[in-house]
Design an enzyme around this catalytic site. Structure first.
Site, PDB file in Angstrom:
ATOM      1  CE1 TYR A  93      -7.817   4.339  -3.387  1.00 23.21           C
ATOM      2  CE2 TYR A  93      -8.282   3.216  -5.456  1.00 23.21           C
ATOM      3  CZ  TYR A  93      -8.725   3.849  -4.305  1.00 23.21           C
ATOM      4  OH  TYR A  93     -10.081   3.993  -4.081  1.00 23.21           O
ATOM      5  CD  GLN A  96      -5.030  -3.544   3.855  1.00 24.30           C
ATOM      6  OE1 GLN A  96      -5.604  -2.685   4.512  1.00 24.30           O
ATOM      7  NE2 GLN A  96      -5.414  -4.809   3.893  1.00 24.30           N
ATOM      8  N   GLY A 101      -8.417   3.993   2.072  1.00 25.06           N
ATOM      9  CA  GLY A 101      -8.646   5.328   1.505  1.00 25.06           C
ATOM     10  C   GLY A 101     -10.129   5.662   1.452  1.00 25.06           C
ATOM     11  CE  LYS A 117      -1.349  12.657 -14.945  1.00 25.22           C
ATOM     12  NZ  LYS A 117      -0.931  13.801 -15.732  1.00 25.22           N
ATOM     13  CE  LYS A 120      -5.482  -3.667 -11.674  1.00 23.78           C
ATOM     14  NZ  LYS A 120      -6.266  -3.130 -10.588  1.00 23.78           N
ATOM     15  CG  HIS A 179       3.443  -6.132   6.701  1.00 25.10           C
ATOM     16  ND1 HIS A 179       3.415  -6.896   7.846  1.00 25.10           N
ATOM     17  CD2 HIS A 179       3.810  -7.000   5.708  1.00 25.10           C
ATOM     18  CE1 HIS A 179       3.726  -8.150   7.548  1.00 25.10           C
ATOM     19  NE2 HIS A 179       3.981  -8.239   6.273  1.00 25.10           N
ATOM     20  CD  GLU A 303     -17.936 -32.853   5.535  1.00 22.39           C
ATOM     21  OE1 GLU A 303     -17.840 -33.664   4.586  1.00 22.39           O
ATOM     22  OE2 GLU A 303     -18.143 -33.186   6.702  1.00 22.39           O
TER      23      GLU A 303
HETATM   24  N1  LIG Z   1      -3.333  -7.062   0.955  1.00 24.79           N
HETATM   25  C1  LIG Z   1      -3.565  -7.420   2.215  1.00 24.79           C
HETATM   26  O1  LIG Z   1      -4.371  -8.305   2.486  1.00 24.79           O
HETATM   27  C2  LIG Z   1      -2.833  -6.720   3.355  1.00 24.79           C
HETATM   28  C3  LIG Z   1      -3.326  -6.890   4.653  1.00 24.79           C
HETATM   29  C4  LIG Z   1      -2.724  -6.209   5.685  1.00 24.79           C
HETATM   30  C5  LIG Z   1      -1.619  -5.418   5.434  1.00 24.79           C
HETATM   31  N2  LIG Z   1      -1.117  -5.296   4.163  1.00 24.79           N
HETATM   32  C6  LIG Z   1       0.029  -4.421   3.927  1.00 24.79           C
HETATM   33  O2  LIG Z   1      -0.428  -3.222   3.301  1.00 24.79           O
HETATM   34  C7  LIG Z   1       0.589  -2.703   2.442  1.00 24.79           C
HETATM   35  C8  LIG Z   1       0.018  -2.540   1.047  1.00 24.79           C
HETATM   36  O3  LIG Z   1      -0.282  -3.828   0.556  1.00 24.79           O
HETATM   37  P1  LIG Z   1      -1.324  -4.082  -0.633  1.00 24.79           P
HETATM   38  O4  LIG Z   1      -1.596  -5.548  -0.641  1.00 24.79           O
HETATM   39  O5  LIG Z   1      -2.445  -3.127  -0.536  1.00 24.79           O
HETATM   40  O6  LIG Z   1      -0.403  -3.695  -1.883  1.00 24.79           O
HETATM   41  P2  LIG Z   1      -0.755  -3.927  -3.409  1.00 24.79           P
HETATM   42  O7  LIG Z   1      -2.201  -4.271  -3.578  1.00 24.79           O
HETATM   43  O8  LIG Z   1       0.247  -4.862  -3.935  1.00 24.79           O
HETATM   44  O9  LIG Z   1      -0.571  -2.425  -3.935  1.00 24.79           O
HETATM   45  C9  LIG Z   1       0.539  -2.077  -4.575  1.00 24.79           C
HETATM   46  C10 LIG Z   1       0.556  -0.558  -4.779  1.00 24.79           C
HETATM   47  O10 LIG Z   1       1.920  -0.246  -4.902  1.00 24.79           O
HETATM   48  C11 LIG Z   1       2.088   0.500  -6.117  1.00 24.79           C
HETATM   49  N3  LIG Z   1       3.426   0.216  -6.612  1.00 24.79           N
HETATM   50  C12 LIG Z   1       4.001  -0.993  -6.846  1.00 24.79           C
HETATM   51  N4  LIG Z   1       5.266  -0.815  -7.288  1.00 24.79           N
HETATM   52  C13 LIG Z   1       5.489   0.525  -7.298  1.00 24.79           C
HETATM   53  C14 LIG Z   1       6.580   1.337  -7.628  1.00 24.79           C
HETATM   54  N5  LIG Z   1       7.756   0.814  -8.006  1.00 24.79           N
HETATM   55  N6  LIG Z   1       6.437   2.692  -7.540  1.00 24.79           N
HETATM   56  C15 LIG Z   1       5.278   3.241  -7.139  1.00 24.79           C
HETATM   57  N7  LIG Z   1       4.191   2.526  -6.829  1.00 24.79           N
HETATM   58  C16 LIG Z   1       4.303   1.189  -6.900  1.00 24.79           C
HETATM   59  C17 LIG Z   1       1.007   0.018  -7.045  1.00 24.79           C
HETATM   60  O11 LIG Z   1       0.783   1.005  -7.994  1.00 24.79           O
HETATM   61  P3  LIG Z   1       0.568   0.673  -9.573  1.00 24.79           P
HETATM   62  O12 LIG Z   1      -0.875   0.278  -9.723  1.00 24.79           O
HETATM   63  O13 LIG Z   1       0.900   1.955 -10.227  1.00 24.79           O
HETATM   64  O14 LIG Z   1       1.496  -0.470  -9.897  1.00 24.79           O
HETATM   65  C18 LIG Z   1      -0.157  -0.131  -6.040  1.00 24.79           C
HETATM   66  O15 LIG Z   1      -0.779   1.102  -5.837  1.00 24.79           O
HETATM   67  C19 LIG Z   1       1.752  -3.683   2.520  1.00 24.79           C
HETATM   68  O16 LIG Z   1       2.659  -3.240   3.495  1.00 24.79           O
HETATM   69  C20 LIG Z   1       1.082  -4.972   2.973  1.00 24.79           C
HETATM   70  O17 LIG Z   1       1.958  -5.870   3.627  1.00 24.79           O
HETATM   71  C21 LIG Z   1      -1.723  -5.907   3.112  1.00 24.79           C
END
Ligand SMILES: NC(=O)c1ccc[n+]([C@@H]2O[C@H](COP(=O)([O-])OP(=O)(O)OC[C@H]3O[C@@H](n4cnc5c(N)ncnc54)[C@H](OP(=O)(O)O)[C@@H]3O)[C@@H](O)[C@H]2O)c1
Length: 403
Positions: A93, A96, A101, A117, A120, A179, A303
């Site tokens: 969460y 994306q 969601g 659980k 963040k 991705h 600009e």
């Molecule tokens: N961000 C963009 O602009 C974008 C655009 C298009 C596609 N995507 C793709 O969408 C996907 C998600 O990207 P995002 O940017 O949304 O990710 P993100 O913001 O970095 O979200 C990370 C999520 O992963 C969880 N997480 C990290 N380490 C973990 C672990 N070891 N075990 C369990 N949970 C863990 C985090 O939970 P905690 O809070 O518990 O750490 C958080 O819910 C990726 O494949 C990305 O390439 C992203």
């Protein structure tokens, strides 16, 4: 030159018409809006006819015909019916997860969130109204309840958790990504998808915040979709339906490989890395040649972002050139090939580094370090403290909305 450009553009009758919100949103309006769009179209520059007619799916993009899928093909009732037997388990969460969601929930679909659980994301999800035990669970429980598993962990986390998550993606479930990173670079990520499930992708072309804000505006983000593995024969249709359900307005077909290659390339290039490098180079030369920080910043970033880039976004490069002074236009057209020739080898190096896996390796190694957040914060702090961005902060503070 900036204010002159913009005010000149808006002073002209054409500029005033193009600045009308009705024109900017009309490709997303429905049948009723199409009538208004027809009237407006007679006052606006020529566009491909297909874009102005609903239901026509094959669009001519500069001579290359592509099928484009759109939200209008999947009204809410159709989505609800299509997914009536599904539980969408959205794992992660972050950016994306939040956007996709909430859009799924607002579309009335049966969506649950799976996160660590008390991390963040768990707290963020509760803030957004997800209820523990009802539609918010720990990762394993959410996967066991889900029929469509939407893996929206960070890319490094997808690799790290795969030995645990992979075996839970059992026959009959669908595996979804945003991705192509994990399966395409499986030699590095070790994400070997099960052979007996559909594996699909919908990748919004923007941050999760934009996925959400465009949905709330009643529009939709552009996304690409792809199928990596089709065991049911329905994977493509499912990817399109899911793409609409998460808040896409238009969906462009691609492959997992093309999606990840273009995405890694683009964000390192014009979208972020390249543009930052260009800003810094231009700013530093101005400063070394005796210009003040404010002048160097205004001429380099302010600009660009406040006047010219939005015009390129709305009307195209030719329109922006045409709205500039003859002096600016002449110089810009003359210097374009010099920049292109200087930069093209860098872009080729970058593309090579993407497809040979170097960028993936670097990202996995860096983002898997236990102290990666601290290291990254230090780098961000260095950027924040560059003179150009400190000057920018002072310039932005003068904007009326910031006073
Ligand atoms: N961000 C963009 O602009 C974008 C655009 C298009 C596609 N995507 C793709 O969408 C996907 C998600 O990207 P995002 O940017 O949304 O990710 P993100 O913001 O970095 O979200 C990370 C999520 O992963 C969880 N997480 C990290 N380490 C973990 C672990 N070891 N075990 C369990 N949970 C863990 C985090 O939970 P905690 O809070 O518990 O750490 C958080 O819910 C990726 O494949 C990305 O390439 C992203």
């Amino acid at each position: 030159m900036a204010s002159r450009t913009f005010s000149k553009a808006l002073r002209s009758p054409l500029g005033r018409q193009l600045a009308s919100p009705a024109v900017q949103t009309r490709t997303f309006v429905s049948a009723m809006g199409a009538l208004r769009a027809t009237a407006v179209a007679s006052r606006t520059p020529a566009r491909p006819a297909q874009q102005q007619v609903r239901g026509v799916k094959t669009i001519d993009f500069a001579g290359s015909k592509e099928v484009v899928y759109e939200r209008a093909d999947w009204p809410k009732e159709k989505l609800l019916d299509y997914f009536k037997n599904d539980t969408l388990a959205l794992i992660g969460y972050g950016s994306q997860g939040h956007g996709q969601g909430l859009n799924l929930r607002d579309n009335g679909l049966n969506v649950i969130i799976g996160v660590r659980k008390d991390g963040k994301s768990w707290k963020d999800a509760i803030q957004d109204g997800w209820v523990p035990g009802k539609n918010l669970f720990e990762v394993d429980e959410a996967i066991s309840k889900g029929t469509i598993i939407m893996n929206l962990l960070s890319d490094a986390a997808q690799s790290e958790t795969w030995p645990h998550i992979g075996p839970q993606i059992t026959k009959g479930k669908t595996l979804y990504f945003s991705h192509g990173f994990s399966p395409v670079f499986k030699d590095l990520t070790k994400v070997e998808v099960p052979k007996d499930v559909d594996v699909i992708l919908c990748a919004p072309k923007g941050s999760g915040r934009t996925v959400r804000s465009l949905f709330r505006e009643g529009r939709g983000i552009n996304s690409s979709f792809a199928v990596y593995q089709d065991v049911t024969g329905k994977a493509e249709e499912k990817a399109i339906a899911l793409g609409v359900a998460i808040g896409s307005g238009y969906l462009y077909k691609t492959t997992f490989e093309k999606e990840v290659h273009s995405d890694l390339y683009g964000e390192r290039g014009c979208l972020m890395g390249g543009i930052h490098g260009m800003f810094l180079a231009q700013y530093e030369v101005l400063r070394e040649r005796g210009h003040s920080p404010s002048e160097a910043f205004n001429e380099t970033v302010e600009e660009a972002t406040q006047s010219l880039y939005p015009l390129i976004g709305k009307y195209g490069m030719d329109w922006m050139f045409d709205a500039c002074s003859t002096t600016a236009r002449r110089g810009a057209i003359d210097w374009t090939p010099k920049f292109k020739d200087a930069l093209k080898p860098v872009f080729n190096n970058l593309y090579d580094s993407v497809i040979d896996g170097s960028e993936t390796k670097r990202s996995l190694e860096y983002n898997s370090q236990p102290d990666y957040r601290e290291k990254y914060e230090k780098e961000l702090d260095e950027i924040r403290n560059l003179e150009i961005w400190r000057a920018g902060k002072a310039v932005r503070a003068l904007r009326p909305e910031n006073q």
